[in-house]
Design a protein around this motif. Structure first.
Motif, PDB file in Angstrom:
ATOM      1  N   MET A 188       0.826  -1.212   0.000  1.00 29.12           N
ATOM      2  CA  MET A 188       0.000   0.000   0.000  1.00 29.12           C
ATOM      3  C   MET A 188       0.856   1.257   0.000  1.00 29.12           C
ATOM      4  SD  MET A 188      -2.976  -1.050   2.640  1.00 29.12           S
ATOM      5  CE  MET A 188      -3.824  -2.598   2.424  1.00 29.12           C
ATOM      6  N   THR A 189       0.488   2.190  -0.868  1.00 28.46           N
ATOM      7  CA  THR A 189       1.216   3.456  -0.935  1.00 28.46           C
ATOM      8  C   THR A 189       0.440   4.608  -0.288  1.00 28.46           C
ATOM      9  OG1 THR A 189       0.314   3.899  -3.132  1.00 28.46           O
ATOM     10  CG2 THR A 189       2.448   2.761  -3.019  1.00 28.46           C
ATOM     11  N   SER A 190      -0.878   4.536  -0.300  1.00 31.13           N
ATOM     12  CA  SER A 190      -1.711   5.565   0.326  1.00 31.13           C
ATOM     13  C   SER A 190      -3.135   5.040   0.430  1.00 31.13           C
ATOM     14  CB  SER A 190      -1.698   6.859  -0.496  1.00 31.13           C
ATOM     15  OG  SER A 190      -2.284   6.639  -1.765  1.00 31.13           O
ATOM     16  N   GLY A 191      -3.959   5.773   1.159  1.00 32.08           N
ATOM     17  CA  GLY A 191      -5.361   5.387   1.274  1.00 32.08           C
ATOM     18  C   GLY A 191      -6.011   6.006   2.482  1.00 32.08           C
ATOM     19  N   ASN A 192      -7.293   5.683   2.657  1.00 32.10           N
ATOM     20  CA  ASN A 192      -8.002   6.161   3.831  1.00 32.10           C
ATOM     21  C   ASN A 192      -9.226   5.305   4.116  1.00 32.10           C
ATOM     22  OD1 ASN A 192     -10.299   7.135   2.377  1.00 32.10           O
ATOM     23  ND2 ASN A 192      -9.215   9.006   1.908  1.00 32.10           N
ATOM     24  N   LEU A 193      -9.730   5.491   5.319  1.00 31.46           N
ATOM     25  CA  LEU A 193     -10.944   4.835   5.790  1.00 31.46           C
ATOM     26  C   LEU A 193     -11.852   5.933   6.326  1.00 31.46           C
ATOM     27  CD1 LEU A 193     -12.680   2.391   6.809  1.00 31.46           C
ATOM     28  CD2 LEU A 193     -11.305   2.506   8.908  1.00 31.46           C
ATOM     29  N   ILE A 194     -13.077   5.990   5.822  1.00 29.40           N
ATOM     30  CA  ILE A 194     -14.065   6.949   6.310  1.00 29.40           C
ATOM     31  C   ILE A 194     -15.031   6.179   7.206  1.00 29.40           C
ATOM     32  CG2 ILE A 194     -15.900   8.559   5.691  1.00 29.40           C
ATOM     33  CD1 ILE A 194     -14.430   8.885   2.958  1.00 29.40           C
ATOM     34  N   VAL A 195     -15.155   6.642   8.459  1.00 32.14           N
ATOM     35  CA  VAL A 195     -16.029   6.008   9.440  1.00 32.14           C
ATOM     36  C   VAL A 195     -17.216   6.924   9.697  1.00 32.14           C
ATOM     37  CG1 VAL A 195     -16.223   5.193  11.819  1.00 32.14           C
ATOM     38  CG2 VAL A 195     -14.087   4.829  10.550  1.00 32.14           C
ATOM     39  N   GLU A 196     -18.416   6.380   9.514  1.00 30.69           N
ATOM     40  CA  GLU A 196     -19.645   7.090   9.856  1.00 30.69           C
ATOM     41  C   GLU A 196     -20.449   6.175  10.767  1.00 30.69           C
ATOM     42  OE1 GLU A 196     -21.288   9.374   6.233  1.00 30.69           O
ATOM     43  OE2 GLU A 196     -20.221   7.638   5.417  1.00 30.69           O
ATOM     44  N   ILE A 243     -25.116   1.418  13.875  1.00 30.07           N
ATOM     45  CA  ILE A 243     -24.794   1.074  12.491  1.00 30.07           C
ATOM     46  C   ILE A 243     -23.586   1.878  12.021  1.00 30.07           C
ATOM     47  CG2 ILE A 243     -25.665   0.950  10.126  1.00 30.07           C
ATOM     48  CD1 ILE A 243     -27.071  -0.898  12.221  1.00 30.07           C
ATOM     49  N   TYR A 244     -22.581   1.165  11.549  1.00 34.11           N
ATOM     50  CA  TYR A 244     -21.379   1.783  11.000  1.00 34.11           C
ATOM     51  C   TYR A 244     -21.431   1.744   9.475  1.00 34.11           C
ATOM     52  CZ  TYR A 244     -18.962   1.661  15.503  1.00 34.11           C
ATOM     53  OH  TYR A 244     -18.584   1.862  16.797  1.00 34.11           O
ATOM     54  N   THR A 245     -20.948   2.796   8.852  1.00 32.74           N
ATOM     55  CA  THR A 245     -20.656   2.793   7.419  1.00 32.74           C
ATOM     56  C   THR A 245     -19.158   3.038   7.299  1.00 32.74           C
ATOM     57  OG1 THR A 245     -22.848   3.646   6.855  1.00 32.74           O
ATOM     58  CG2 THR A 245     -21.117   3.869   5.186  1.00 32.74           C
ATOM     59  N   LEU A 246     -18.448   2.057   6.782  1.00 28.82           N
ATOM     60  CA  LEU A 246     -17.003   2.134   6.602  1.00 28.82           C
ATOM     61  C   LEU A 246     -16.724   2.108   5.107  1.00 28.82           C
ATOM     62  CD1 LEU A 246     -16.058  -0.637   9.193  1.00 28.82           C
ATOM     63  CD2 LEU A 246     -16.229   1.822   9.611  1.00 28.82           C
ATOM     64  N   THR A 247     -16.069   3.135   4.603  1.00 31.45           N
ATOM     65  CA  THR A 247     -15.740   3.229   3.186  1.00 31.45           C
ATOM     66  C   THR A 247     -14.234   3.385   3.076  1.00 31.45           C
ATOM     67  OG1 THR A 247     -17.854   4.346   2.817  1.00 31.45           O
ATOM     68  CG2 THR A 247     -16.222   4.464   1.034  1.00 31.45           C
ATOM     69  N   PHE A 248     -13.592   2.516   2.287  1.00 34.54           N
ATOM     70  CA  PHE A 248     -12.134   2.562   2.214  1.00 34.54           C
ATOM     71  C   PHE A 248     -11.628   2.470   0.785  1.00 34.54           C
ATOM     72  CE2 PHE A 248     -13.500  -1.762   3.114  1.00 34.54           C
ATOM     73  CZ  PHE A 248     -12.778  -2.552   2.237  1.00 34.54           C
ATOM     74  N   THR A 249     -10.485   3.116   0.570  1.00 32.90           N
ATOM     75  CA  THR A 249      -9.813   3.103  -0.731  1.00 32.90           C
ATOM     76  C   THR A 249      -8.308   3.115  -0.475  1.00 32.90           C
ATOM     77  OG1 THR A 249     -11.603   4.391  -1.719  1.00 32.90           O
ATOM     78  CG2 THR A 249      -9.533   4.293  -2.934  1.00 32.90           C
ATOM     79  N   PHE A 250      -7.581   2.233  -1.170  1.00 31.49           N
ATOM     80  CA  PHE A 250      -6.127   2.170  -1.056  1.00 31.49           C
ATOM     81  C   PHE A 250      -5.496   2.097  -2.437  1.00 31.49           C
ATOM     82  CE2 PHE A 250      -7.741   0.389   2.868  1.00 31.49           C
ATOM     83  CZ  PHE A 250      -7.031   1.095   3.806  1.00 31.49           C
ATOM     84  N   PHE A 307      -1.660  -3.973  -7.418  1.00 27.36           N
ATOM     85  CA  PHE A 307      -3.076  -4.275  -7.627  1.00 27.36           C
ATOM     86  C   PHE A 307      -3.912  -3.044  -7.965  1.00 27.36           C
ATOM     87  CE2 PHE A 307      -1.280  -7.402  -4.756  1.00 27.36           C
ATOM     88  CZ  PHE A 307      -1.594  -8.580  -5.400  1.00 27.36           C
ATOM     89  N   GLY A 308      -3.279  -1.914  -8.202  1.00 27.29           N
ATOM     90  CA  GLY A 308      -4.026  -0.695  -8.507  1.00 27.29           C
ATOM     91  C   GLY A 308      -4.820  -0.235  -7.303  1.00 27.29           C
ATOM     92  N   THR A 309      -6.017   0.254  -7.537  1.00 24.68           N
ATOM     93  CA  THR A 309      -6.884   0.725  -6.459  1.00 24.68           C
ATOM     94  C   THR A 309      -7.672  -0.437  -5.884  1.00 24.68           C
ATOM     95  OG1 THR A 309      -7.091   2.892  -7.497  1.00 24.68           O
ATOM     96  CG2 THR A 309      -8.761   2.308  -5.863  1.00 24.68           C
ATOM     97  N   VAL A 310      -7.637  -0.565  -4.564  1.00 25.60           N
ATOM     98  CA  VAL A 310      -8.445  -1.552  -3.844  1.00 25.60           C
ATOM     99  C   VAL A 310      -9.431  -0.742  -3.017  1.00 25.60           C
ATOM    100  CG1 VAL A 310      -8.443  -3.395  -2.138  1.00 25.60           C
ATOM    101  CG2 VAL A 310      -6.548  -3.203  -3.762  1.00 25.60           C
ATOM    102  N   SER A 311     -10.718  -1.030  -3.170  1.00 29.00           N
ATOM    103  CA  SER A 311     -11.717  -0.246  -2.455  1.00 29.00           C
ATOM    104  C   SER A 311     -12.837  -1.142  -1.956  1.00 29.00           C
ATOM    105  CB  SER A 311     -12.289   0.841  -3.367  1.00 29.00           C
ATOM    106  OG  SER A 311     -12.920   0.252  -4.479  1.00 29.00           O
ATOM    107  N   GLY A 312     -13.578  -0.620  -0.981  1.00 30.71           N
ATOM    108  CA  GLY A 312     -14.688  -1.392  -0.456  1.00 30.71           C
ATOM    109  C   GLY A 312     -15.528  -0.599   0.507  1.00 30.71           C
ATOM    110  N   GLN A 313     -16.585  -1.256   0.996  1.00 32.63           N
ATOM    111  CA  GLN A 313     -17.504  -0.616   1.925  1.00 32.63           C
ATOM    112  C   GLN A 313     -18.140  -1.668   2.814  1.00 32.63           C
ATOM    113  OE1 GLN A 313     -21.191   1.307   0.481  1.00 32.63           O
ATOM    114  NE2 GLN A 313     -20.515   3.084   1.660  1.00 32.63           N
TER     115      GLN A 313
END
Length: 191
Positions: free
Chosen positions: A147-155, A160-167, A172-178
């Motif tokens: 991993m070179t950079s990324g973040n996790l957004i926590v709401e 109920i949690y909403t977790l949105t992440f991108t690295f 592997f290019g961009t790895v993202s999820g929710q």
């Protein structure tokens, strides 16, 4: 007859509003768990969410979030990697330093390995996990070496949690999820 039609129309209107209101509350309280991540165009699901929190009451609290397609067997954590069901094959683990000394706060946590500030300081995204005798014995993992950079957004709304992440990764290019759903509390007893 006009009064009967008016009453019937009023009753139908109230019934529709009442049903709509009930549906909205059900969705708010118990949303359908939505959890997935994508690597190189392949989508993986991780419907089970766990949180392990620990803090000393002085510094920022630390939290480990596990998003798995299997389960953690016990709700007590002793710092061992031998507590998983045999059907575990993919998962995401976040280690977060929160801005609060008591809970995981909502906000954006940037991926920073060498920081004592509140941040996302370790992450592992794994596929092809093999579990033997409740222990993870192998996995294809993307971690800090990739991993070179990324973040996790926590709401958070209620429980109920909403977790949105991108690295961004090297290979592997961009790895993202929710993840949208509750996080089951696991007690940290590793000390």
């Amino acid at each position: 007859m006009k009064k009967l039609n008016l009453l019937l129309t009023l009753f139908i209107g109230l019934s529709i509003l009442s049903c709509s209101s009930d549906d909205d509350n059900t969705t708010e309280e118990n949303p359908e768990i939505n959890s997935k991540f994508t690597i190189s165009g392949t989508e993986y699901t991780t419907p089970n969410g766990y949180i392990i929190s620990y803090f000393d009451g002085v510094n920022n609290s630390s939290h480990a979030i596990y998003l798995l397609n299997g389960t953690i067997i016990n709700n007590e954590w002793y710092g061992e990697a031998c507590d998983y069901t045999s059907n575990l094959t993919q998962g995401v683990i976040f280690n977060i330093g929160s801005t609060s000394i008591t809970e995981l706060e909502s906000g954006t946590y940037n991926y920073e390995l060498m920081s004592s500030e509140p941040s996302l300081n370790e992450t592992s995204i794994s596929t092809n996990i093999v579990v033997t005798d409740n222990c993870v014995v192998s996995a294809d993992s993307i971690d800090e070496n990739q991993m070179t950079s990324g973040n996790l957004i926590v709401e958070k709304s209620g429980n109920i949690y909403t977790l949105t992440f991108t690295f961004q990764t090297n290979d592997f290019g961009t790895v993202s999820g929710q993840y949208i759903g509750e996080l089951e509390l696991v007690q940290d007893l590793s000390d």
